[in-house]
Design a protein around this motif. Structure first.
Motif, mmCIF file in Angstrom:
data_model
loop_
_atom_site.group_PDB
_atom_site.id
_atom_site.type_symbol
_atom_site.label_atom_id
_atom_site.label_comp_id
_atom_site.label_asym_id
_atom_site.label_seq_id
_atom_site.Cartn_x
_atom_site.Cartn_y
_atom_site.Cartn_z
ATOM 1 N N ILE A 199 0.331 -2.841 7.214
ATOM 2 C CA ILE A 199 1.450 -3.673 6.783
ATOM 3 C C ILE A 199 1.244 -4.199 5.363
ATOM 4 O O ILE A 199 2.111 -4.047 4.494
ATOM 5 N N THR A 200 0.111 -4.825 5.095
ATOM 6 C CA THR A 200 -0.158 -5.390 3.767
ATOM 7 C C THR A 200 -0.208 -4.293 2.714
ATOM 8 O O THR A 200 0.333 -4.450 1.615
ATOM 9 N N THR A 201 -0.840 -3.190 3.041
ATOM 10 C CA THR A 201 -0.928 -2.077 2.100
ATOM 11 C C THR A 201 0.460 -1.539 1.767
ATOM 12 O O THR A 201 0.758 -1.261 0.603
ATOM 13 N N MET A 202 1.328 -1.411 2.771
ATOM 14 C CA MET A 202 2.680 -0.913 2.523
ATOM 15 C C MET A 202 3.469 -1.860 1.626
ATOM 16 O O MET A 202 4.228 -1.417 0.766
ATOM 17 N N ILE A 203 3.296 -3.161 1.809
ATOM 18 C CA ILE A 203 4.005 -4.136 0.972
ATOM 19 C C ILE A 203 3.547 -4.029 -0.475
ATOM 20 O O ILE A 203 4.362 -4.017 -1.397
ATOM 21 N N ILE A 204 2.234 -3.946 -0.687
ATOM 22 C CA ILE A 204 1.703 -3.856 -2.050
ATOM 23 C C ILE A 204 2.145 -2.559 -2.724
ATOM 24 O O ILE A 204 2.575 -2.566 -3.878
ATOM 25 N N VAL A 205 2.056 -1.446 -2.021
ATOM 26 C CA VAL A 205 2.488 -0.161 -2.591
ATOM 27 C C VAL A 205 3.980 -0.195 -2.913
ATOM 28 O O VAL A 205 4.409 0.291 -3.965
#
Length: 66
Positions: free
Chosen positions: A47-53
Motif C-alpha cells: 500500500i505505502t509503496t503504491m502511494i509513493i510510486v
C-alpha cells in the motif's frame, strides 16, 4: 506514438543500467506495506509503496506535460 515508444525505450535502458543501485531502494519493504505470511500462503499488499510510486509518477507526468 513513435515519440512515446522512443521515450519508453530510453527509460527502460536507463532503469536497466541503474538496476544495481535501484534494487537497494527499500520500495516494497516500507512501513504500511501489509504482508500476511502463514504456512502455505503468503499475501502481500504494498500500500505505502503504491502511494509513493503513484505520487512520483504523477509529479513526473505533470512536469513533462506543461
Amino acid at each position: 506514438m513513435q515519440k512515446t515508444l522512443i521515450i519508453l525505450g530510453v527509460l527502460l535502458v536507463i532503469i536497466g543500467l541503474g538496476w544495481p543501485w535501484l534494487s537497494k531502494i527499500p520500495l516494497g519493504r516500507l512501513p504500511g506495506d501489509i504482508i500476511i505470511d502463514k504456512p502455505g500462503m503468503k499475501v502481500y499488499f504494498p500500500i505505502t509503496t503504491m502511494i509513493i510510486v503513484s505520487l512520483v509518477l504523477s509529479l513526473i507526468i505533470r512536469f513533462f506535460h506543461k
